[in-house]
Design a protein around this motif. Structure first.
Motif, PDB file in Angstrom:
ATOM      1  N   ILE A   1       8.315 -14.327   4.134  1.00  0.00           N
ATOM      2  CA  ILE A   1       7.039 -13.905   3.536  1.00  0.00           C
ATOM      3  C   ILE A   1       7.309 -13.055   2.300  1.00  0.00           C
ATOM      4  CG2 ILE A   1       4.935 -12.545   3.889  1.00  0.00           C
ATOM      5  CD1 ILE A   1       5.166 -13.351   6.913  1.00  0.00           C
ATOM      6  N   ALA A   2       8.218 -12.095   2.439  1.00  0.00           N
ATOM      7  CA  ALA A   2       8.550 -11.217   1.313  1.00  0.00           C
ATOM      8  C   ALA A   2       9.114 -12.015   0.143  1.00  0.00           C
ATOM      9  CB  ALA A   2       9.547 -10.148   1.763  1.00  0.00           C
ATOM     10  N   ALA A   3       9.966 -12.991   0.438  1.00  0.00           N
ATOM     11  CA  ALA A   3      10.556 -13.809  -0.629  1.00  0.00           C
ATOM     12  C   ALA A   3       9.495 -14.635  -1.346  1.00  0.00           C
ATOM     13  CB  ALA A   3      11.633 -14.718  -0.052  1.00  0.00           C
ATOM     14  N   LYS A   4       8.557 -15.190  -0.596  1.00  0.00           N
ATOM     15  CA  LYS A   4       7.509 -16.026  -1.188  1.00  0.00           C
ATOM     16  C   LYS A   4       6.641 -15.231  -2.163  1.00  0.00           C
ATOM     17  CE  LYS A   4       3.907 -19.311  -0.043  1.00  0.00           C
ATOM     18  NZ  LYS A   4       4.562 -20.506  -0.551  1.00  0.00           N
ATOM     19  N   TYR A   5       6.375 -13.982  -1.822  1.00  0.00           N
ATOM     20  CA  TYR A   5       5.458 -13.171  -2.621  1.00  0.00           C
ATOM     21  C   TYR A   5       6.148 -12.107  -3.463  1.00  0.00           C
ATOM     22  CZ  TYR A   5       1.968 -15.409   0.285  1.00  0.00           C
ATOM     23  OH  TYR A   5       1.184 -16.344   0.928  1.00  0.00           O
ATOM     24  N   LYS A   6       7.472 -12.204  -3.609  1.00  0.00           N
ATOM     25  CA  LYS A   6       8.236 -11.205  -4.365  1.00  0.00           C
ATOM     26  C   LYS A   6       7.662 -11.035  -5.777  1.00  0.00           C
ATOM     27  CE  LYS A   6      12.837  -9.866  -5.738  1.00  0.00           C
ATOM     28  NZ  LYS A   6      14.256 -10.134  -5.624  1.00  0.00           N
ATOM     29  N   GLY A   7       7.460  -9.769  -6.153  1.00  0.00           N
ATOM     30  CA  GLY A   7       6.981  -9.450  -7.492  1.00  0.00           C
ATOM     31  C   GLY A   7       5.486  -9.631  -7.693  1.00  0.00           C
ATOM     32  N   GLN A   8       4.775 -10.014  -6.641  1.00  0.00           N
ATOM     33  CA  GLN A   8       3.327 -10.219  -6.743  1.00  0.00           C
ATOM     34  C   GLN A   8       2.593  -9.103  -6.014  1.00  0.00           C
ATOM     35  OE1 GLN A   8       2.071 -14.276  -5.699  1.00  0.00           O
ATOM     36  NE2 GLN A   8       4.229 -14.849  -5.705  1.00  0.00           N
TER      37      GLN A   8
ATOM     38  N   VAL B   1       0.148  -8.744  -3.601  1.00  0.00           N
ATOM     39  CA  VAL B   1      -0.546  -9.587  -2.633  1.00  0.00           C
ATOM     40  C   VAL B   1      -1.040  -8.828  -1.409  1.00  0.00           C
ATOM     41  CG1 VAL B   1       0.616 -11.722  -3.311  1.00  0.00           C
ATOM     42  CG2 VAL B   1       1.630 -10.255  -1.564  1.00  0.00           C
ATOM     43  N   THR B   2      -1.032  -7.509  -1.454  1.00  0.00           N
ATOM     44  CA  THR B   2      -1.444  -6.739  -0.289  1.00  0.00           C
ATOM     45  C   THR B   2      -2.856  -7.116   0.149  1.00  0.00           C
ATOM     46  OG1 THR B   2       0.012  -4.913  -0.905  1.00  0.00           O
ATOM     47  CG2 THR B   2      -1.759  -4.416   0.637  1.00  0.00           C
ATOM     48  N   ALA B   3      -3.796  -7.175  -0.775  1.00  0.00           N
ATOM     49  CA  ALA B   3      -5.176  -7.523  -0.419  1.00  0.00           C
ATOM     50  C   ALA B   3      -5.258  -8.958   0.109  1.00  0.00           C
ATOM     51  CB  ALA B   3      -6.097  -7.351  -1.624  1.00  0.00           C
TER      52      ALA B   3
ATOM     53  N   LEU C   1      -2.855 -10.692   1.667  1.00  0.00           N
ATOM     54  CA  LEU C   1      -2.287 -10.759   3.006  1.00  0.00           C
ATOM     55  C   LEU C   1      -3.158 -10.038   4.026  1.00  0.00           C
ATOM     56  CD1 LEU C   1       1.517 -10.342   2.226  1.00  0.00           C
ATOM     57  CD2 LEU C   1       0.236 -12.445   2.711  1.00  0.00           C
ATOM     58  N   PHE C   2      -3.792  -8.955   3.612  1.00  0.00           N
ATOM     59  CA  PHE C   2      -4.729  -8.242   4.475  1.00  0.00           C
ATOM     60  C   PHE C   2      -5.836  -9.203   4.912  1.00  0.00           C
ATOM     61  CE2 PHE C   2      -8.270  -5.535   5.572  1.00  0.00           C
ATOM     62  CZ  PHE C   2      -7.698  -4.413   6.137  1.00  0.00           C
ATOM     63  N   ASP C   3      -6.413  -9.915   3.952  1.00  0.00           N
ATOM     64  CA  ASP C   3      -7.476 -10.875   4.228  1.00  0.00           C
ATOM     65  C   ASP C   3      -6.969 -12.018   5.107  1.00  0.00           C
ATOM     66  OD1 ASP C   3     -10.248 -11.674   3.740  1.00  0.00           O
ATOM     67  OD2 ASP C   3      -9.397 -13.309   2.538  1.00  0.00           O
ATOM     68  N   LYS C   4      -5.760 -12.486   4.845  1.00  0.00           N
ATOM     69  CA  LYS C   4      -5.162 -13.581   5.604  1.00  0.00           C
ATOM     70  C   LYS C   4      -4.982 -13.189   7.074  1.00  0.00           C
ATOM     71  CE  LYS C   4      -2.834 -17.496   5.138  1.00  0.00           C
ATOM     72  NZ  LYS C   4      -3.474 -18.764   4.880  1.00  0.00           N
ATOM     73  N   VAL C   5      -4.515 -11.975   7.313  1.00  0.00           N
ATOM     74  CA  VAL C   5      -4.333 -11.515   8.688  1.00  0.00           C
ATOM     75  C   VAL C   5      -5.686 -11.389   9.379  1.00  0.00           C
ATOM     76  CG1 VAL C   5      -3.562  -9.589  10.144  1.00  0.00           C
ATOM     77  CG2 VAL C   5      -2.139 -10.365   8.235  1.00  0.00           C
ATOM     78  N   ARG C   6      -6.666 -10.862   8.677  1.00  0.00           N
ATOM     79  CA  ARG C   6      -7.993 -10.689   9.274  1.00  0.00           C
ATOM     80  C   ARG C   6      -8.657 -12.029   9.603  1.00  0.00           C
ATOM     81  NH1 ARG C   6      -7.290  -6.255  11.252  1.00  0.00           N
ATOM     82  NH2 ARG C   6      -7.768  -4.350  10.158  1.00  0.00           N
ATOM     83  N   LYS C   7      -8.576 -13.001   8.696  1.00  0.00           N
ATOM     84  CA  LYS C   7      -9.268 -14.275   8.872  1.00  0.00           C
ATOM     85  C   LYS C   7      -8.424 -15.344   9.561  1.00  0.00           C
ATOM     86  CE  LYS C   7     -12.300 -13.676   4.909  1.00  0.00           C
ATOM     87  NZ  LYS C   7     -12.666 -14.181   3.581  1.00  0.00           N
TER      88      LYS C   7
ATOM     89  N   LEU D   1      -2.581  -1.952   9.452  1.00  0.00           N
ATOM     90  CA  LEU D   1      -2.337  -3.256   8.833  1.00  0.00           C
ATOM     91  C   LEU D   1      -1.739  -3.084   7.438  1.00  0.00           C
ATOM     92  CD1 LEU D   1      -2.390  -6.287   8.772  1.00  0.00           C
ATOM     93  CD2 LEU D   1      -4.846  -6.201   8.278  1.00  0.00           C
ATOM     94  N   LYS D   2      -2.234  -2.131   6.673  1.00  0.00           N
ATOM     95  CA  LYS D   2      -1.663  -1.876   5.343  1.00  0.00           C
ATOM     96  C   LYS D   2      -0.208  -1.434   5.450  1.00  0.00           C
ATOM     97  CE  LYS D   2      -6.006  -0.950   3.046  1.00  0.00           C
ATOM     98  NZ  LYS D   2      -6.912   0.016   2.463  1.00  0.00           N
ATOM     99  N   ASP D   3       0.097  -0.586   6.445  1.00  0.00           N
ATOM    100  CA  ASP D   3       1.484  -0.172   6.661  1.00  0.00           C
ATOM    101  C   ASP D   3       2.346  -1.363   7.055  1.00  0.00           C
ATOM    102  OD1 ASP D   3       0.914   2.495   6.091  1.00  0.00           O
ATOM    103  OD2 ASP D   3       0.863   3.121   8.204  1.00  0.00           O
ATOM    104  N   ALA D   4       1.816  -2.218   7.921  1.00  0.00           N
ATOM    105  CA  ALA D   4       2.560  -3.401   8.371  1.00  0.00           C
ATOM    106  C   ALA D   4       2.852  -4.335   7.202  1.00  0.00           C
ATOM    107  CB  ALA D   4       1.781  -4.126   9.462  1.00  0.00           C
ATOM    108  N   ILE D   5       1.872  -4.551   6.350  1.00  0.00           N
ATOM    109  CA  ILE D   5       2.062  -5.413   5.187  1.00  0.00           C
ATOM    110  C   ILE D   5       3.123  -4.836   4.258  1.00  0.00           C
ATOM    111  CG2 ILE D   5       0.944  -6.295   3.088  1.00  0.00           C
ATOM    112  CD1 ILE D   5      -1.614  -6.622   4.869  1.00  0.00           C
ATOM    113  N   ALA D   6       3.113  -3.526   4.077  1.00  0.00           N
ATOM    114  CA  ALA D   6       4.134  -2.877   3.245  1.00  0.00           C
ATOM    115  C   ALA D   6       5.527  -3.113   3.837  1.00  0.00           C
ATOM    116  CB  ALA D   6       3.847  -1.388   3.122  1.00  0.00           C
TER     117      ALA D   6
END
Length: 104
Positions: free
Chosen positions: A51-58, A60-62, A64-70, A94-99
């Motif tokens: 996941i980190a590699a796919k989104y490196k440099g982007q 995407v917190t918001a 991924l937050f939305d993705k986890v919720r939905k 969730l924000k801590d987990a995404i970080a």
């Protein structure tokens, strides 16, 4: 004196980020994320490393937050991830987990 203040500030920041890292990992364990995900290998869902590699440099917190919720599927394969509401993992956790995931 400035060197001392800088050293203290760096230590506080390091301790603070370590606490957030521990909180994110604890939140993922408590919420059951580890049933489908692992840090460095694919289980049912993608590894945190992938996941980190796919989104490196982007920023995407918001996203991924939305993705986890939905929930959803198709980004890492056809197996869907079920929605995870605030009753399962709170917003701050969730924000801590995404970080944590994005630093994997």
């Amino acid at each position: 004196m400035r060197v001392f203040v800088s050293a203290v500030a760096a230590a506080v920041l390091a301790l603070g980020s370590g606490a957030a890292f521990a909180d994110g990992e604890a939140a993922m364990n408590k919420a059951g994320c580890m049933a489908c995900h692992a840090k460095d290998k694919k289980l049912v869902g993608p590894s945190f490393k992938d996941i980190a590699a796919k989104y490196k440099g982007q920023d995407v917190t918001a996203k991924l937050f939305d993705k986890v919720r939905k929930g959803g599927s198709g980004v890492f394969g056809p197996i869907p991830m079920s929605p995870n509401g605030p009753d399962k993992i709170g917003d701050a956790d969730l924000k801590d987990a995404i970080a944590v995931i994005l630093k994997s």
